[in-house]
Design a protein around this motif. Structure first.
Motif, PDB file in Angstrom:
ATOM      1  N   UNK A   1      -1.676 139.925 158.773  1.00  0.00           N
ATOM      2  CA  UNK A   1      -1.295 140.739 160.163  1.00  0.00           C
ATOM      3  C   UNK A   1       0.171 139.825 160.581  1.00  0.00           C
ATOM      4  N   UNK A   2       0.343 138.840 160.485  1.00  0.00           N
ATOM      5  CA  UNK A   2       1.422 138.122 161.072  1.00  0.00           C
ATOM      6  C   UNK A   2       2.927 138.037 160.070  1.00  0.00           C
ATOM      7  N   UNK A   3       4.297 137.743 160.729  1.00  0.00           N
ATOM      8  CA  UNK A   3       5.462 138.152 159.969  1.00  0.00           C
ATOM      9  C   UNK A   3       4.967 136.553 158.547  1.00  0.00           C
ATOM     10  N   UNK A   4       4.084 135.290 159.446  1.00  0.00           N
ATOM     11  CA  UNK A   4       3.641 134.530 158.472  1.00  0.00           C
ATOM     12  C   UNK A   4       3.443 134.657 157.008  1.00  0.00           C
ATOM     13  N   UNK A   5       3.251 135.872 156.453  1.00  0.00           N
ATOM     14  CA  UNK A   5       2.508 136.262 154.741  1.00  0.00           C
ATOM     15  C   UNK A   5       3.927 135.788 154.320  1.00  0.00           C
ATOM     16  N   UNK A   6       3.369 135.089 153.372  1.00  0.00           N
ATOM     17  CA  UNK A   6       4.283 134.446 152.530  1.00  0.00           C
ATOM     18  C   UNK A   6       5.436 133.629 152.579  1.00  0.00           C
ATOM     19  N   UNK A   7       4.902 132.832 153.835  1.00  0.00           N
ATOM     20  CA  UNK A   7       5.783 131.492 154.420  1.00  0.00           C
ATOM     21  C   UNK A   7       5.768 130.649 153.371  1.00  0.00           C
ATOM     22  N   UNK A   8       5.654 129.275 153.758  1.00  0.00           N
ATOM     23  CA  UNK A   8       5.534 128.361 152.849  1.00  0.00           C
ATOM     24  C   UNK A   8       4.684 127.458 153.507  1.00  0.00           C
ATOM     25  N   UNK A   9       4.554 127.887 155.000  1.00  0.00           N
ATOM     26  CA  UNK A   9       3.785 126.595 155.744  1.00  0.00           C
ATOM     27  C   UNK A   9       3.570 127.623 156.678  1.00  0.00           C
ATOM     28  N   UNK A  10       1.779 127.818 156.601  1.00  0.00           N
ATOM     29  CA  UNK A  10       1.619 129.176 157.871  1.00  0.00           C
ATOM     30  C   UNK A  10       1.201 129.180 158.764  1.00  0.00           C
ATOM     31  N   UNK A  11       0.373 127.472 158.814  1.00  0.00           N
ATOM     32  CA  UNK A  11      -0.038 127.402 160.263  1.00  0.00           C
ATOM     33  C   UNK A  11       0.721 126.468 160.503  1.00  0.00           C
TER      34      UNK A  11
ATOM     35  N   UNK B   1       4.012 128.587 161.180  1.00  0.00           N
ATOM     36  CA  UNK B   1       3.958 129.446 161.019  1.00  0.00           C
ATOM     37  C   UNK B   1       3.760 130.551 162.379  1.00  0.00           C
ATOM     38  N   UNK B   2       2.110 129.747 161.807  1.00  0.00           N
ATOM     39  CA  UNK B   2       1.323 130.346 163.493  1.00  0.00           C
ATOM     40  C   UNK B   2       1.766 130.365 164.278  1.00  0.00           C
ATOM     41  N   UNK B   3       2.041 128.603 164.058  1.00  0.00           N
ATOM     42  CA  UNK B   3       2.153 127.645 166.119  1.00  0.00           C
ATOM     43  C   UNK B   3       3.231 128.011 166.175  1.00  0.00           C
ATOM     44  N   UNK B   4       4.604 129.009 165.913  1.00  0.00           N
ATOM     45  CA  UNK B   4       5.713 129.613 166.729  1.00  0.00           C
ATOM     46  C   UNK B   4       6.026 130.421 166.622  1.00  0.00           C
ATOM     47  N   UNK B   5       5.274 131.998 166.248  1.00  0.00           N
ATOM     48  CA  UNK B   5       5.604 133.018 166.610  1.00  0.00           C
ATOM     49  C   UNK B   5       4.767 133.636 167.961  1.00  0.00           C
ATOM     50  N   UNK B   6       5.674 134.520 168.095  1.00  0.00           N
ATOM     51  CA  UNK B   6       5.158 135.100 169.648  1.00  0.00           C
ATOM     52  C   UNK B   6       4.079 134.658 170.360  1.00  0.00           C
ATOM     53  N   UNK B   7       3.997 134.362 171.192  1.00  0.00           N
ATOM     54  CA  UNK B   7       1.659 134.511 171.864  1.00  0.00           C
ATOM     55  C   UNK B   7       1.985 136.165 171.596  1.00  0.00           C
ATOM     56  N   UNK B   8       2.578 137.514 171.656  1.00  0.00           N
ATOM     57  CA  UNK B   8       1.696 138.803 171.293  1.00  0.00           C
ATOM     58  C   UNK B   8       1.476 139.062 170.332  1.00  0.00           C
ATOM     59  N   UNK B   9       2.105 138.697 168.528  1.00  0.00           N
ATOM     60  CA  UNK B   9       2.116 138.517 167.402  1.00  0.00           C
ATOM     61  C   UNK B   9       0.608 137.821 167.793  1.00  0.00           C
ATOM     62  N   UNK B  10       0.065 136.665 167.636  1.00  0.00           N
ATOM     63  CA  UNK B  10      -0.340 135.952 167.376  1.00  0.00           C
ATOM     64  C   UNK B  10      -1.605 136.183 167.681  1.00  0.00           C
ATOM     65  N   UNK B  11      -1.684 136.647 169.080  1.00  0.00           N
ATOM     66  CA  UNK B  11      -2.665 137.506 169.735  1.00  0.00           C
ATOM     67  C   UNK B  11      -3.432 138.104 169.021  1.00  0.00           C
ATOM     68  N   UNK B  12      -2.333 139.422 168.540  1.00  0.00           N
ATOM     69  CA  UNK B  12      -3.001 140.576 168.223  1.00  0.00           C
ATOM     70  C   UNK B  12      -3.507 140.317 166.926  1.00  0.00           C
ATOM     71  N   UNK B  13      -2.732 139.437 166.170  1.00  0.00           N
ATOM     72  CA  UNK B  13      -3.439 139.310 164.612  1.00  0.00           C
ATOM     73  C   UNK B  13      -4.898 138.463 165.159  1.00  0.00           C
ATOM     74  N   UNK B  14      -4.481 137.758 165.423  1.00  0.00           N
ATOM     75  CA  UNK B  14      -6.198 136.774 165.890  1.00  0.00           C
ATOM     76  C   UNK B  14      -7.511 137.653 166.308  1.00  0.00           C
ATOM     77  N   UNK B  15      -6.948 138.556 167.007  1.00  0.00           N
ATOM     78  CA  UNK B  15      -8.426 139.701 167.717  1.00  0.00           C
ATOM     79  C   UNK B  15      -8.305 140.467 166.657  1.00  0.00           C
ATOM     80  N   UNK B  16      -7.691 140.867 166.043  1.00  0.00           N
ATOM     81  CA  UNK B  16      -7.443 142.342 164.922  1.00  0.00           C
ATOM     82  C   UNK B  16      -8.940 141.956 164.214  1.00  0.00           C
ATOM     83  N   UNK B  17      -9.785 140.829 163.825  1.00  0.00           N
ATOM     84  CA  UNK B  17     -10.323 140.758 163.212  1.00  0.00           C
ATOM     85  C   UNK B  17     -12.084 141.559 164.076  1.00  0.00           C
ATOM     86  N   UNK B  18     -13.509 142.068 163.336  1.00  0.00           N
ATOM     87  CA  UNK B  18     -14.474 142.441 164.236  1.00  0.00           C
ATOM     88  C   UNK B  18     -14.501 142.212 165.432  1.00  0.00           C
TER      89      UNK B  18
END
Length: 575
Positions: free
Chosen positions: A293-303, A305-322
């Motif tokens: 649920x982020x732009x890191x999908x398909x990245x060679x090193x997803x972790x 990538x997650x560490x560097x994406x904008x805060x709002x992008x990570x926030x929305x993805x991390x909080x998209x689970x039930x």
């Protein structure tokens, strides 16, 4: 459904340790004069209240995203500790479009500009607050009560727990102590797992934050008049689970610079939680969902990538689970898991292996732990098969339907025995509600507590433990004495009744003397209690039962068939 949503919204804040009555986290504490303390970590200016001195928002470490906490190496100079610091990013309601109805409502409400400004959520959030009796001198060597908030490992922050009233009450009782409340990372920031996270040493970051905060206390609390050799760790719900996690961390090694970080624990509604590993299929699915649920999908090193994406992008993805406020309830996406280092095995297995710190403890539960976690399941059939299917699909995927069915059948369909308990045939919100509430409350809290007590006593019979069942809200419609109702009753003492006063005295005695009955020491014995609290042993498994106006004793053998089933299937019932 709307009526249920409204009811749950009314209690969810307390139940998940969301804002209980206390100060506005955006405002400064009541300040009259400033007071300054010089400690190894720096010089800190606090606020002097009428009877308490408060030092709030002191940074204890940096929090790089999805990486271990980093201690500060340069002391702070004249740090302003008179205002509340930001909360860590919160996961209160799901951000996923089309997610559960109630989670969507909560997400909308908590993302209003007013609440966002009040919480001031940010990733640089590792700070702690210290409350001490007014006039505490260097060298006073007061005991320390170290608070870990609850919130289903997805929400909570220290400034909602102003410890001023606790410290004032302790002074009045003749048992003055210092209270410390910390922030630790929650949700996807503190408890994201998966093989990528585990390999990087970044599993259980919330627990790592807690451990670094304890080390800060060991290094600095003496300058505030505290005794680092007399620290008691205390938590509620996820905070109580965290207390046992700290007792179990590093196979029970709580030694720092040659000395124990704490000498006792208090657990309100939480202890051991059987969990699958940080690299399990269930843990990996959460990580993969966040990445997808982020732009890191398909990245060679997803972790990375997650560490560097904008805060709002990570926030929305991390909080998209039930979220814990929806249909999935306490089948949590984020929680501590064995990672091979900090937790070398599931905490229940560590107990039986004798890999935990040997400290005395208090542990107990609210009588109706499962009610608020069972309000949103009306769409499942109230039949045995409906409950079995629900548990098999969301909770216990390693157990067979036959094992789950055998456990469910230990809970009768008779409405008179469901939760809220002792309410005859009343309070059945939907078919199967009281039965499911009894089962979930026992599995997560009440009977798991008994498993811990019996296990610790079998491997270390000389280590004292005391246990309780709180029933001070008995008669409250639908939810009874619900999960986290002790926050209002005990922590804040909003209802200044027999229960709140005497439970606080028990805890003060325990902080001083490692025995809730012993009122000796301190400045007086005003903390003397009328009702003796018997030590829990297999030969005398007695609880003290707290009511609002009186206490009594209760044999800890209720729902024994369910307890024996839970113990039998423990290794299959891992979350």
């Amino acid at each position: 459904m709307v009526r249920l949503a409204c009811l749950l919204l009314a209690v969810a804040g307390t139940a998940l340790a969301a804002p209980a009555p206390g100060p506005d986290p955006a405002a400064a504490p009541e300040a009259a004069l400033d007071v300054t303390v010089s400690a190894p970590a720096g010089t800190f200016k606090g606020a002097a209240r009428p009877d308490v001195e408060a030092f709030t928002g002191i940074p204890f470490a940096q929090a790089p995203r999805l990486a271990p906490p980093v201690k500060y190496t340069t002391p702070f100079d004249n740090f302003d500790a008179t205002i509340y610091a930001p909360a860590c990013p919160q996961f209160i309601g799901t951000t996923k479009p089309g997610g559960d109805f109630f989670g969507q409502i909560v997400n909308f409400l908590t993302n209003t500009p007013f609440l966002q400004a009040a919480l001031k959520q940010q990733e640089d959030c590792l700070n702690l607050s210290i409350y001490r009796p007014k006039g505490t001198a260097l060298g006073a060597k007061l005991p320390v009560l170290f608070w870990i908030y609850g919130g289903a490992f997805t929400l909570g922050w220290n400034s909602m727990y102003d410890g001023g009233s606790l410290v004032s009450a302790a002074v009045t009782s003749g048992k003055p102590y210092i209270f410390v409340a910390i922030n630790y990372r929650v949700g996807g920031w503190g408890f994201l797992h998966g093989k990528e996270v585990t390999a990087a040493g970044a599993s259980n970051l919330g627990l790592q934050d807690q451990r670094v905060a304890l080390e800060w206390v060991a290094d600095n609390i003496g300058a505030f008049g505290g005794d680092p050799a007399k620290v008691t760790i205390w938590g509620e719900s996820a905070g109580a689970i965290s207390v046992w996690d700290q007792i179990s961390l590093l196979d029970g090694n709580n030694i720092y610079n040659g000395k124990p970080l704490f000498r006792a624990g208090i657990m309100n509604s939480g202890s051991i939680i059987p969990t699958q590993s940080s690299t399990s299929k269930k843990a990996q699915a959460v990580y993969d969902t966040v990445v997808s649920r982020t732009s890191c999908k398909g990245a060679a090193d997803t972790l990375a990538c997650l560490r560097q994406i904008p805060y709002k992008e990570f926030f929305d993805a991390a909080n998209s689970l039930p979220s814990a406020l929806g249909f999935e309830s306490i089948a949590l996406a984020y929680l501590p898991r064995p990672d091979g280092k900090w937790l070398t095995a599931s905490t229940d297995d560590l107990v039986f292996a004798k890999k935990y710190a040997d400290v005395p403890f208090i542990i107990g539960d609210q009588e109706d732990e499962g009610t608020i976690f069972s309000l949103m399941q009306s769409k499942i059939s109230g039949s045995t098969e409906g409950i079995v299917g629900y548990l098999n699909s969301l909770f216990f995927d390693q157990a067979t339907p036959e094992q789950i069915r055998a456990h469910v059948l230990t809970y009768p369909t008779d409405l008179t025995v469901g939760s809220p308990f002792r309410t005859w045939a009343f309070n059945e919100v939907y078919p199967g509600y009281k039965r499911l509430a009894a089962l979930l409350g026992d599995a997560a809290f009440t009977l798991t507590r008994r498993v811990l007590l019996r296990a610790t006593n079998s491997v270390r019979p000389n280590t004292p433990a005391w246990s309780y069942l709180a029933s001070y809200n008995y008669g409250t419609p639908i939810i009874g004495t619900f999960h986290a109702s002790d926050i209002v009753q005990v922590f804040f003492g909003i209802l200044p009744n027999y229960a709140s006063k005497n439970i606080r005295n028990y805890y003060a005695n325990f902080v001083y003397n490692l025995d809730p009955n012993d009122a000796s020491g301190g400045t007086s014995q005003n903390s003397k209690v009328r009702d003796a609290w018997p030590r829990w042993t297999p030969a005398n498994p007695t609880l003290i039962q707290f009511y609002a106006a009186y206490f009594t004793q209760l044999k800890d053998d209720f729902r024994q068939a369910s307890y024996e089933s839970l113990e039998k299937y423990r290794t299959f019932f891992q979350l």
